[in-house]
Design a protein around this motif. Structure first.
Motif, PDB file in Angstrom:
ATOM      1  N   ARG A 231       0.838  -1.198   0.000  1.00 34.27           N
ATOM      2  CA  ARG A 231       0.000   0.000   0.000  1.00 34.27           C
ATOM      3  C   ARG A 231       0.881   1.259   0.000  1.00 34.27           C
ATOM      4  O   ARG A 231       0.619   2.220  -0.722  1.00 34.27           O
ATOM      5  CB  ARG A 231      -0.880  -0.032   1.236  1.00 34.27           C
ATOM      6  CG  ARG A 231      -1.837   1.102   1.298  1.00 34.27           C
ATOM      7  CD  ARG A 231      -2.786   0.961   2.474  1.00 34.27           C
ATOM      8  NE  ARG A 231      -3.151   2.284   2.907  1.00 34.27           N
ATOM      9  CZ  ARG A 231      -2.942   2.739   4.135  1.00 34.27           C
ATOM     10  NH1 ARG A 231      -2.404   1.977   5.066  1.00 34.27           N
ATOM     11  NH2 ARG A 231      -3.293   3.968   4.435  1.00 34.27           N
ATOM     12  N   LEU A 256      -8.879   3.727  -3.941  1.00 33.78           N
ATOM     13  CA  LEU A 256      -7.853   2.713  -4.167  1.00 33.78           C
ATOM     14  C   LEU A 256      -7.099   2.440  -2.864  1.00 33.78           C
ATOM     15  O   LEU A 256      -6.858   1.293  -2.491  1.00 33.78           O
ATOM     16  CB  LEU A 256      -6.878   3.166  -5.264  1.00 33.78           C
ATOM     17  CG  LEU A 256      -5.633   2.291  -5.467  1.00 33.78           C
ATOM     18  CD1 LEU A 256      -6.013   0.871  -5.859  1.00 33.78           C
ATOM     19  CD2 LEU A 256      -4.711   2.900  -6.530  1.00 33.78           C
ATOM     20  N   ARG A 259      -9.079   0.322  -0.630  1.00 32.46           N
ATOM     21  CA  ARG A 259      -9.100  -1.062  -1.110  1.00 32.46           C
ATOM     22  C   ARG A 259      -7.790  -1.785  -0.794  1.00 32.46           C
ATOM     23  O   ARG A 259      -7.787  -2.950  -0.399  1.00 32.46           O
ATOM     24  CB  ARG A 259      -9.357  -1.101  -2.623  1.00 32.46           C
ATOM     25  CG  ARG A 259      -9.433  -2.499  -3.169  1.00 32.46           C
ATOM     26  CD  ARG A 259     -10.665  -3.276  -2.687  1.00 32.46           C
ATOM     27  NE  ARG A 259     -11.815  -2.979  -3.504  1.00 32.46           N
ATOM     28  CZ  ARG A 259     -13.012  -2.640  -3.020  1.00 32.46           C
ATOM     29  NH1 ARG A 259     -13.205  -2.555  -1.716  1.00 32.46           N
ATOM     30  NH2 ARG A 259     -14.011  -2.380  -3.821  1.00 32.46           N
ATOM     31  N   LEU A 260      -6.684  -1.068  -0.932  1.00 31.84           N
ATOM     32  CA  LEU A 260      -5.385  -1.678  -0.637  1.00 31.84           C
ATOM     33  C   LEU A 260      -5.288  -2.075   0.842  1.00 31.84           C
ATOM     34  O   LEU A 260      -4.750  -3.129   1.172  1.00 31.84           O
ATOM     35  CB  LEU A 260      -4.236  -0.737  -1.029  1.00 31.84           C
ATOM     36  CG  LEU A 260      -4.096  -0.442  -2.532  1.00 31.84           C
ATOM     37  CD1 LEU A 260      -3.079   0.673  -2.777  1.00 31.84           C
ATOM     38  CD2 LEU A 260      -3.703  -1.691  -3.323  1.00 31.84           C
ATOM     39  N   GLU A 262      -7.822  -2.918   2.643  1.00 35.78           N
ATOM     40  CA  GLU A 262      -8.690  -4.084   2.805  1.00 35.78           C
ATOM     41  C   GLU A 262      -7.987  -5.356   2.315  1.00 35.78           C
ATOM     42  O   GLU A 262      -8.102  -6.417   2.920  1.00 35.78           O
ATOM     43  CB  GLU A 262     -10.005  -3.866   2.051  1.00 35.78           C
ATOM     44  CG  GLU A 262     -10.930  -2.895   2.780  1.00 35.78           C
ATOM     45  CD  GLU A 262     -11.976  -2.226   1.869  1.00 35.78           C
ATOM     46  OE1 GLU A 262     -12.824  -1.498   2.407  1.00 35.78           O
ATOM     47  OE2 GLU A 262     -11.919  -2.424   0.630  1.00 35.78           O
ATOM     48  N   VAL A 263      -7.252  -5.216   1.225  1.00 40.84           N
ATOM     49  CA  VAL A 263      -6.493  -6.360   0.716  1.00 40.84           C
ATOM     50  C   VAL A 263      -5.442  -6.785   1.749  1.00 40.84           C
ATOM     51  O   VAL A 263      -5.265  -7.972   2.029  1.00 40.84           O
ATOM     52  CB  VAL A 263      -5.822  -6.030  -0.643  1.00 40.84           C
ATOM     53  CG1 VAL A 263      -4.780  -7.077  -1.016  1.00 40.84           C
ATOM     54  CG2 VAL A 263      -6.879  -5.910  -1.741  1.00 40.84           C
ATOM     55  N   TYR A 285      -2.920  -7.612  -4.927  1.00 41.87           N
ATOM     56  CA  TYR A 285      -2.743  -6.163  -5.065  1.00 41.87           C
ATOM     57  C   TYR A 285      -2.941  -5.726  -6.527  1.00 41.87           C
ATOM     58  O   TYR A 285      -3.500  -4.665  -6.794  1.00 41.87           O
ATOM     59  CB  TYR A 285      -1.368  -5.731  -4.548  1.00 41.87           C
ATOM     60  CG  TYR A 285      -1.311  -5.754  -3.039  1.00 41.87           C
ATOM     61  CD1 TYR A 285      -1.903  -4.738  -2.287  1.00 41.87           C
ATOM     62  CD2 TYR A 285      -0.699  -6.796  -2.362  1.00 41.87           C
ATOM     63  CE1 TYR A 285      -1.886  -4.757  -0.905  1.00 41.87           C
ATOM     64  CE2 TYR A 285      -0.661  -6.833  -0.970  1.00 41.87           C
ATOM     65  CZ  TYR A 285      -1.258  -5.807  -0.249  1.00 41.87           C
ATOM     66  OH  TYR A 285      -1.246  -5.844   1.114  1.00 41.87           O
ATOM     67  N   ALA A 288      -6.488  -5.245  -7.134  1.00 37.34           N
ATOM     68  CA  ALA A 288      -6.980  -3.982  -6.579  1.00 37.34           C
ATOM     69  C   ALA A 288      -6.592  -2.810  -7.484  1.00 37.34           C
ATOM     70  O   ALA A 288      -7.391  -1.901  -7.707  1.00 37.34           O
ATOM     71  CB  ALA A 288      -6.413  -3.780  -5.174  1.00 37.34           C
ATOM     72  N   GLU A 291      -8.844  -2.599 -10.556  1.00 35.97           N
ATOM     73  CA  GLU A 291     -10.285  -2.580 -10.301  1.00 35.97           C
ATOM     74  C   GLU A 291     -10.995  -1.387 -10.941  1.00 35.97           C
ATOM     75  O   GLU A 291     -12.041  -1.550 -11.577  1.00 35.97           O
ATOM     76  CB  GLU A 291     -10.537  -2.595  -8.794  1.00 35.97           C
ATOM     77  CG  GLU A 291     -11.988  -2.757  -8.429  1.00 35.97           C
ATOM     78  CD  GLU A 291     -12.182  -2.742  -6.916  1.00 35.97           C
ATOM     79  OE1 GLU A 291     -11.193  -2.699  -6.159  1.00 35.97           O
ATOM     80  OE2 GLU A 291     -13.351  -2.767  -6.497  1.00 35.97           O
ATOM     81  N   PHE A 354      -9.347 -11.587  -2.805  1.00 38.40           N
ATOM     82  CA  PHE A 354      -9.788 -10.283  -3.307  1.00 38.40           C
ATOM     83  C   PHE A 354     -11.285 -10.102  -3.058  1.00 38.40           C
ATOM     84  O   PHE A 354     -11.729  -9.029  -2.612  1.00 38.40           O
ATOM     85  CB  PHE A 354      -9.455 -10.135  -4.791  1.00 38.40           C
ATOM     86  CG  PHE A 354      -9.796  -8.771  -5.325  1.00 38.40           C
ATOM     87  CD1 PHE A 354      -9.138  -7.644  -4.853  1.00 38.40           C
ATOM     88  CD2 PHE A 354     -10.782  -8.611  -6.286  1.00 38.40           C
ATOM     89  CE1 PHE A 354      -9.450  -6.380  -5.337  1.00 38.40           C
ATOM     90  CE2 PHE A 354     -11.096  -7.349  -6.767  1.00 38.40           C
ATOM     91  CZ  PHE A 354     -10.441  -6.234  -6.292  1.00 38.40           C
ATOM     92  N   LYS A 358     -13.093  -7.237  -0.768  1.00 40.80           N
ATOM     93  CA  LYS A 358     -14.003  -6.325  -1.428  1.00 40.80           C
ATOM     94  C   LYS A 358     -15.397  -6.348  -0.844  1.00 40.80           C
ATOM     95  O   LYS A 358     -16.157  -5.412  -0.998  1.00 40.80           O
ATOM     96  CB  LYS A 358     -14.115  -6.809  -2.881  1.00 40.80           C
ATOM     97  CG  LYS A 358     -13.937  -5.722  -3.894  1.00 40.80           C
ATOM     98  CD  LYS A 358     -14.132  -6.298  -5.267  1.00 40.80           C
ATOM     99  CE  LYS A 358     -15.394  -5.718  -5.821  1.00 40.80           C
ATOM    100  NZ  LYS A 358     -15.239  -5.215  -7.180  1.00 40.80           N
TER     101      LYS A 358
END
Ligand code: ATP
Length: 437
Positions: A231, A256, A259-260, A262-263, A285, A288, A291, A354, A358
């Motif tokens: 990230r 973004l 999301r990173l 969350e990943v 990653y 993500a 996406e 993923f 998400k």
């Protein structure tokens, strides 16, 4: 001038006994052959930083391949030779692997203002390297065993926590070094030296990255996103205006960034929950990153970068199956475990993680995590052998029966082997009938 220091004590204290012995053997061998041998690069850097690193890279002034053959012979190992590059890999019987290179001097002969106190080929070899912190070498020949050699100020930069290129054309020679710089910066929590930062900005302005092959750029990105904090790497790439060289439509956004995170959390969970499995975190990653990109852009990225078929499939699935799968997993009607398995079997773990990252719906998350940790490992107690013992003739029917048993197990319709046998009996007439044909 070259700086020397004895690190023999460090080698003795920090290395496993076998590795220390190996270094000594290498030194003795090279002495016998009339060569000089050094251990160089990341190994020495990490030794001084107090980080474990057993990637041993030898550089030999002399015939590196002859040295590698001798080392393999001495240790009953095998050797893989790349004649063209003067390099070899020695594979030792215990699985340990060392790289051997011949000190090369024919590279990058730029005029420099560096003193020529000791113009040796190891010095020129090290000059081809990316950053000063990677140019440290340790002598292995018996009389000088453990002597640290520092031609380019690597020790100073380690102390000052700086990533510094050796000369101003470094990124022109090899633009992938920009990504390597960010990787080391984040890994060690170092900073780019002022000049190095300026040279990176110059490289960006000159758009040097377009001429990199997809393979080389993908390799570096894969390494970068395999470090601890991808990230932050994305953030740094964005700050330096480098994301656009991955694809012009790729930009940083709060979304973004979220999301990173969350990943990151989903991968953390996966690593703790699925201990015996391997996952390519970098690929999650990559999912993500793509996406928010338009389809056409993702298509172009898949063209440019030589992903494997499996990676391509995982990225595409993450993109197009996310919606329908998540919708199915979030249905109000209760899902049986076997339904979950039917939905998710065949998707790569990277795609599933993923989806997990998400998905906002708690029930979908529950199904996904149960699938990853439990459902997919469910197997009946009975096997093909047991079916044979029960009188079934081996054939395609076995698969059907075992699948039905798995479904029954998953959904809790059978719990013991005895119950499985009972269930199998209901198929028996048909099965025995066939067996008698
Ligand atoms: P890691 O801990 O990630 O393996 P490393 O420093 O060992 O880090 P490698 O990628 O294994 O990195 O490379 C080994 C050595 O080769 C490095 O220490 C570096 O000096 C040199 N090197 C690798 N790639 C380049 C490059 N693109 N340009 C110059 N030198 C490089």
């Amino acid at each position: 001038a070259v700086r020397r220091r004895d690190v023999g004590g460090l080698l003795r204290d920090r290395l496993p006994r076998e590795v220390h012995d190996l270094l000594q053997t290498a030194g003795e061998l090279s002495e016998r052959l009339g060569y000089s041998a050094y251990v160089v690069g990341g190994f020495v850097r990490d030794l001084l930083l107090g980080i474990d690193n057993l990637d041993v890279d030898f550089v030999v002034e002399g015939d590196g391949i002859a040295f590698a053959r001798a080392l393999a012979k001495e240790r009953a190992g095998r050797v893989k030779v790349h004649e063209r590059f003067g390099t070899a890999v020695v594979l030792l019987p215990d699985g340990f692997k060392v790289d051997v290179a011949t000190a090369r001097t024919e590279y990058y002969e730029y005029p420099t203002a560096l003193p020529t106190v000791e113009q040796s080929s190891i010095k020129k070899d090290l000059y081809r390297r990316d950053f000063t912190i990677n140019t440290l070498a340790v002598r292995l020949n018996p009389r000088a065993f453990g002597q640290l050699i520092d031609f380019y100020g690597g020790q100073r930069d380690l102390k000052e926590r700086l990533i510094r290129v050796l000369h101003s054309l470094s990124f022109v020679e090899d633009p992938t070094r920009v990504f390597r710089a960010i990787r080391f910066e984040l890994r060690f929590d170092f900073h780019l030296s002022k000049e190095t930062l300026a040279l990176i900005k110059g490289a960006v302005k000159m758009e040097l990255f377009h001429r990199l092959s997809g393979q080389r750029l993908l390799d570096e990105l894969r390494y970068l996103f395999s470090e601890r904090t991808p990230r932050h790497a994305v953030r740094r790439l964005a700050d330096l205006d480098l994301l656009r060289f991955i694809h012009p439509t790729l930009t940083w956004s709060n979304r973004l960034d979220r999301r990173l995170s969350e990943v990151e959390a989903a991968l953390e969970w996966y690593k703790l929950s699925c201990l015996d499995r391997h996952i390519s975190g970098w690929l999650v990653y990559a999912m993500a990153l793509t996406e928010a990109m338009p389809d056409q852009a993702v298509h172009e990225m898949l063209e440019r970068f030589p992903f494997t078929e499996a990676e391509r499939g995982a990225i595409t699935a993450a993109r197009f199956l996310t919606q329908p799968v998540c919708r199915a997993l979030s249905r109000r009607a209760p899902l049986r475990p076997s339904d979950t398995v039917a939905l998710l079997a065949g998707l790569a773990d990277e795609t599933l993680v993923f989806l997990l990252a998400k998905n906002a719906s708690a029930s979908a998350k529950r199904h996904l995590s149960l699938y990853l940790t439990t459902y997919r490992d469910v197997k009946p107690a009975l096997t093909g052998k047991s079916l044979q013992a029960l009188g079934f003739r081996p054939g395609p029917l076995y698969r059907t029966i075992l699948e039905r048993l798995t479904t029954a197990r998953l959904d809790g319709d059978v719990k013991t082997e005895a119950e499985e046998r009972e269930l199998v009996k209901t198929f028996s007439d048909q099965g025995r009938g066939r067996a008698r044909d």
